[in-house]
Design an enzyme around this catalytic site. Structure first.
Site, short mmCIF file in Angstrom:
data_model
loop_
_atom_site.label_atom_id
_atom_site.label_comp_id
_atom_site.label_asym_id
_atom_site.label_seq_id
_atom_site.Cartn_x
_atom_site.Cartn_y
_atom_site.Cartn_z
N LYS A 79 0.83 -1.20 0.00
CA LYS A 79 0.00 0.00 0.00
C LYS A 79 0.87 1.25 0.00
O LYS A 79 1.89 1.30 0.69
CB LYS A 79 -0.93 -0.02 1.22
CG LYS A 79 -1.99 1.08 1.21
CD LYS A 79 -2.97 0.90 2.35
CE LYS A 79 -4.03 2.00 2.35
NZ LYS A 79 -5.05 1.80 3.41
N SER A 154 -9.62 2.48 2.10
CA SER A 154 -8.52 3.14 1.43
C SER A 154 -7.54 2.17 0.76
O SER A 154 -6.62 2.60 0.07
CB SER A 154 -7.76 4.02 2.43
OG SER A 154 -7.19 3.24 3.48
N SER A 178 -11.01 0.13 5.95
CA SER A 178 -10.19 0.23 4.75
C SER A 178 -9.58 -1.07 4.26
O SER A 178 -9.02 -1.10 3.16
CB SER A 178 -9.08 1.26 4.97
OG SER A 178 -9.62 2.55 5.09
#
Length: 472
Positions: A79, A154, A178
């Site tokens: 990420k 996210s 997320s």
């Protein structure tokens, strides 16, 4: 025959048996990235040359006869909020657009040590704020099942990359949903672990309990494999759970027959749920019942969940990003700026009240799970919404006033401290994926994974369970 939709376990076994080299496996995935990433925009800062260096090293290690790590040779996405030494890490923010990390986060240390081949960063909303992945640096990540729709967030880039066959495994993080929300939107699996299960280092607050890092995968077995690498104690993180990560690699089988399941669509009217989502989640109730589970309509009473979450989120955002907002007031998206500013008038007493509320919520959850083995509920209150919206404006005609309002089904669970996993449950009439959220008592990841695996087999909706793949 290994392809980009083979399980991560099958890929790792094939590399270990030298049926395919790490370089050949990487080449398959880079070709897939070339084919589809331009459409979904899931991966950013792709570095094929660096990945090939890692893959070549992995092949040399395999040829030497040395013991191989559990992720040896697997193409992997980190990420874009997690630091990778020497790699561009932007947090999706124009403020960080040229930032190159000088160290690895602990989760990155662990996947490297396990043999993963890092290919790219996965796209994220600005500073990971919000459950829709868009930012001014790389643009919007689109849903592989319908590219007019959101991939969630996210960790939306990670989920979309997995669903599209671009990487074998990926990591993410979860404050208000997320890891779970993008898994639901993209028909993959995402786990929010208990606090301390996956330690975070370095961090400004070793005792922060709202945000956690964790795994995403195309099926529960692969997710368990990645959790076994990410989890476990570390001397730099005193809050880390002492359980070795390896115990999660192969959860003991669990029968759904006799399982005590609590089921709720909205936790007793605590939030609105889209009718199409509710219909899919109700199919999960029927499937569990048909498999022998004892299902009851029941839910924990969580009256202060919203107040506790909003206070702690605002307080954490203000501390972490307040200086960024002050230095770059025109370069922070409005919803994030508003959240940061909401933290400024908070007093020490306000924060103490939120932690007291959170403690009471954890106790309510503990008592609830004395009666039930698992709570089954929606992951997200809506199906994937149009990608040109920052957040859904309404649910069943009921207005949503902020980018947090439609995430209550996820963040109400956050503040209990319980682990929760999103498992694919089916599709809306429009063909949009919907996940079901399985919640267990704090510290119960091994049993929760086993229950999720059993449900996954019954549902059959997920990509890794033989369900529909995106038509990219």
């Amino acid at each position: 025959m290994i392809d980009v939709y083979s399980s991560a376990r099958a890929m790792a076994a094939a590399v270990a048996a030298r049926e395919i080299s790490a370089r050949e496996l990487l080449a398959l995935h880079l070709a897939r990235i070339e084919q589809v990433n331009g459409t979904v925009n899931a991966l950013v800062s792709i570095d094929a040359d660096r990945a090939y260096v890692q893959a070549a090293k992995a092949d040399d290690i395999a040829a030497s006869g040395a013991r191989l790590g559990p992720l040896h040779g697997l193409p992997y996405a980190v990420k874009d909020t997690h630091h990778v030494a020497g790699w561009r890490t932007t947090f999706g923010s124009p403020v960080m657009v040229d930032h190159v990390s000088t160290y690895d986060d602990l989760v990155v240390e662990r996947v490297r040590a396990a043999g993963a081949v890092i290919v790219a960063k996965s796209n994220t909303p600005e500073f990971a704020a919000g459950s829709h992945t868009f930012n001014p640096v790389f643009g919007t990540t689109l849903n592989p099942y319908d590219t007019s729709r959101s991939a969630g967030g996210s960790s939306g880039g990670a989920a979309a990359a997995l669903a599209s066959g671009m990487v074998a495994l990926a990591d993410g993080s979860d404050m208000g949903g997320s890891l779970r929300n993008p898994a639901s939107f993209c028909n993959v699996v995402g786990l929010r672990p208990s606090w301390g299960r996956v330690p975070t280092w370095p961090t400004w607050n070793l005792w922060e309990t709202v945000s956690v890092q964790g795994p995403l995968a195309r099926d529960v077995d692969d997710l368990a494999l990645l959790l076994s690498v990410l989890a476990g104690p570390d001397p730099r993180v005193p809050s880390a759970d002492s359980t070795p990560g390896g115990v999660f690699a192969d959860p003991a089988p669990v029968s759904l027959d006799g399982l005590r399941v609590a089921f709720s669509i909205d936790l007793g009217g605590a939030f609105e749920v889209d009718t199409a989502v509710a219909a899919v989640v109700r199919t999960a109730r029927a499937e569990l019942s048909d498999a022998g589970a004892v299902v009851a309509d029941a839910w924990p009473d969580l009256p202060d969940a919203e107040a506790a979450f909003r206070t702690l989120r605002a307080w954490l955002m203000e501390y972490a990003l307040g200086d960024v907002l002050d230095a770059h007031p025109g370069e922070v998206k409005q919803s994030l700026a508003d959240n940061i500013r909401a933290g400024r008038p908070l007093s020490g007493h306000d924060v103490a009240v939120a932690y007291a509320q959170r403690s009471a919520l954890a106790e309510k959850a503990r008592e609830f799970f004395e009666t039930y083995d698992v709570l089954v509920m929606p992951v997200s209150q809506v199906p994937p919404f149009p990608a040109d919206q920052e957040f859904p404006a309404a649910i069943n005609g009921r207005p949503q006033e902020s980018y947090l309002d439609w995430m209550r089904s996820a963040f109400f669970v956050t503040v209990t401290g319980c682990p929760a996993i999103s498992v694919p449950a089916g599709f809306t009439p429009d063909g949009l994926p919907v996940g079901v959220q399985l919640v267990g008592p704090a510290g119960s990841e091994r049993r929760l994974l086993a229950v999720a695996r059993a449900y996954e087999a019954v549902s059959g909706a997920g990509i890794g369970a033989g369900g529909p793949r995106p038509a990219l």
